[in-house]
Scaffold this motif. Structure first.
Motif, PDB file in Angstrom:
ATOM      1  N   PRO A  58       0.844  -1.200   0.000  1.00  0.00           N
ATOM      2  CA  PRO A  58       0.000   0.000   0.000  1.00  0.00           C
ATOM      3  C   PRO A  58       0.877   1.247   0.000  1.00  0.00           C
ATOM      4  O   PRO A  58       2.015   1.216   0.463  1.00  0.00           O
ATOM      5  CB  PRO A  58      -0.792  -0.120   1.303  1.00  0.00           C
ATOM      6  CG  PRO A  58      -0.013  -1.052   2.153  1.00  0.00           C
ATOM      7  CD  PRO A  58       0.742  -1.953   1.223  1.00  0.00           C
ATOM      8  N   PRO A  59       0.344   2.346  -0.521  1.00  0.00           N
ATOM      9  CA  PRO A  59       1.149   3.565  -0.538  1.00  0.00           C
ATOM     10  C   PRO A  59       1.486   4.011   0.882  1.00  0.00           C
ATOM     11  O   PRO A  59       0.749   3.758   1.824  1.00  0.00           O
ATOM     12  CB  PRO A  59       0.263   4.583  -1.249  1.00  0.00           C
ATOM     13  CG  PRO A  59      -1.094   3.991  -1.288  1.00  0.00           C
ATOM     14  CD  PRO A  59      -0.975   2.524  -1.071  1.00  0.00           C
ATOM     15  N   SER A  60       2.582   4.682   0.992  1.00  0.00           N
ATOM     16  CA  SER A  60       3.028   5.155   2.298  1.00  0.00           C
ATOM     17  C   SER A  60       2.053   6.196   2.827  1.00  0.00           C
ATOM     18  O   SER A  60       1.538   7.032   2.087  1.00  0.00           O
ATOM     19  CB  SER A  60       4.418   5.767   2.166  1.00  0.00           C
ATOM     20  OG  SER A  60       4.805   6.339   3.378  1.00  0.00           O
ATOM     21  N   ARG A  61       1.816   6.173   4.109  1.00  0.00           N
ATOM     22  CA  ARG A  61       0.900   7.132   4.726  1.00  0.00           C
ATOM     23  C   ARG A  61       1.637   8.272   5.404  1.00  0.00           C
ATOM     24  O   ARG A  61       1.041   9.084   6.077  1.00  0.00           O
ATOM     25  CB  ARG A  61       0.011   6.421   5.726  1.00  0.00           C
ATOM     26  CG  ARG A  61      -0.891   5.426   5.041  1.00  0.00           C
ATOM     27  CD  ARG A  61      -1.915   4.888   5.956  1.00  0.00           C
ATOM     28  NE  ARG A  61      -2.743   3.951   5.197  1.00  0.00           N
ATOM     29  CZ  ARG A  61      -3.744   3.312   5.696  1.00  0.00           C
ATOM     30  NH1 ARG A  61      -4.062   3.479   6.955  1.00  0.00           N
ATOM     31  NH2 ARG A  61      -4.447   2.497   4.951  1.00  0.00           N
ATOM     32  N   ARG A  62       2.941   8.283   5.247  1.00  0.00           N
ATOM     33  CA  ARG A  62       3.694   9.381   5.848  1.00  0.00           C
ATOM     34  C   ARG A  62       3.412  10.654   5.059  1.00  0.00           C
ATOM     35  O   ARG A  62       3.367  10.622   3.834  1.00  0.00           O
ATOM     36  CB  ARG A  62       5.187   9.088   5.826  1.00  0.00           C
ATOM     37  CG  ARG A  62       5.571   7.910   6.697  1.00  0.00           C
ATOM     38  CD  ARG A  62       7.051   7.738   6.751  1.00  0.00           C
ATOM     39  NE  ARG A  62       7.588   7.714   5.393  1.00  0.00           N
ATOM     40  CZ  ARG A  62       8.838   7.420   5.091  1.00  0.00           C
ATOM     41  NH1 ARG A  62       9.674   7.138   6.031  1.00  0.00           N
ATOM     42  NH2 ARG A  62       9.247   7.396   3.852  1.00  0.00           N
ATOM     43  N   PRO A  63       3.250  11.762   5.762  1.00  0.00           N
ATOM     44  CA  PRO A  63       3.039  13.017   5.025  1.00  0.00           C
ATOM     45  C   PRO A  63       4.303  13.412   4.280  1.00  0.00           C
ATOM     46  O   PRO A  63       5.414  13.187   4.730  1.00  0.00           O
ATOM     47  CB  PRO A  63       2.707  14.025   6.133  1.00  0.00           C
ATOM     48  CG  PRO A  63       3.254  13.425   7.377  1.00  0.00           C
ATOM     49  CD  PRO A  63       3.263  11.934   7.192  1.00  0.00           C
ATOM     50  N   ARG A  64       4.084  13.975   3.109  1.00  0.00           N
ATOM     51  CA  ARG A  64       5.218  14.447   2.312  1.00  0.00           C
ATOM     52  C   ARG A  64       5.721  15.730   2.931  1.00  0.00           C
ATOM     53  O   ARG A  64       4.962  16.630   3.234  1.00  0.00           O
ATOM     54  CB  ARG A  64       4.815  14.692   0.869  1.00  0.00           C
ATOM     55  CG  ARG A  64       4.446  13.386   0.188  1.00  0.00           C
ATOM     56  CD  ARG A  64       4.256  13.606  -1.287  1.00  0.00           C
ATOM     57  NE  ARG A  64       4.946  12.500  -1.937  1.00  0.00           N
ATOM     58  CZ  ARG A  64       5.886  12.657  -2.827  1.00  0.00           C
ATOM     59  NH1 ARG A  64       6.258  13.827  -3.238  1.00  0.00           N
ATOM     60  NH2 ARG A  64       6.469  11.609  -3.362  1.00  0.00           N
TER      61      ARG A  64
END
Length: 86
Positions: A75-81
């Motif tokens: 799944p895509p990373s959930r960390r904020p850019r």
């Protein structure tokens, strides 16, 4: 992960490909790393183990790569850019 491992172990074509990779890569690495000793007849049990591992490692690596290719995408990373700094 377990399902991908089971699929890989049941897939004879994939195992055959991994075996071919292991034979080719193992032969080249054995020749490069231990060829002189083998040609001079300086073979002992330790060298035999090393030669065996030289073929087993590429077989395992080829299978791990094939298993990884069978896994669903992460799944895509959930960390904020974070915007780049000044």
């Amino acid at each position: 992960m377990a399902a991908a491992c089971r699929e890989q172990l049941r897939d004879r074509r994939a195992l055959r490909r991994a075996a071919v990779v292991a034979l080719v890569v193992g032969a080249v690495l054995s020749l490069v790393n231990q060829g002189g000793r083998v040609l001079h007849g300086d073979v002992d049990p330790v060298l035999g183990v090393r030669l065996g591992l030289t073929f087993i490692v590429p077989f395992v690596v080829a299978n791990v790569g094939a298993i990884t290719a069978r896994l669903p995408p992460a799944p895509p990373s959930r960390r904020p850019r974070v915007p780049p700094g000044p």
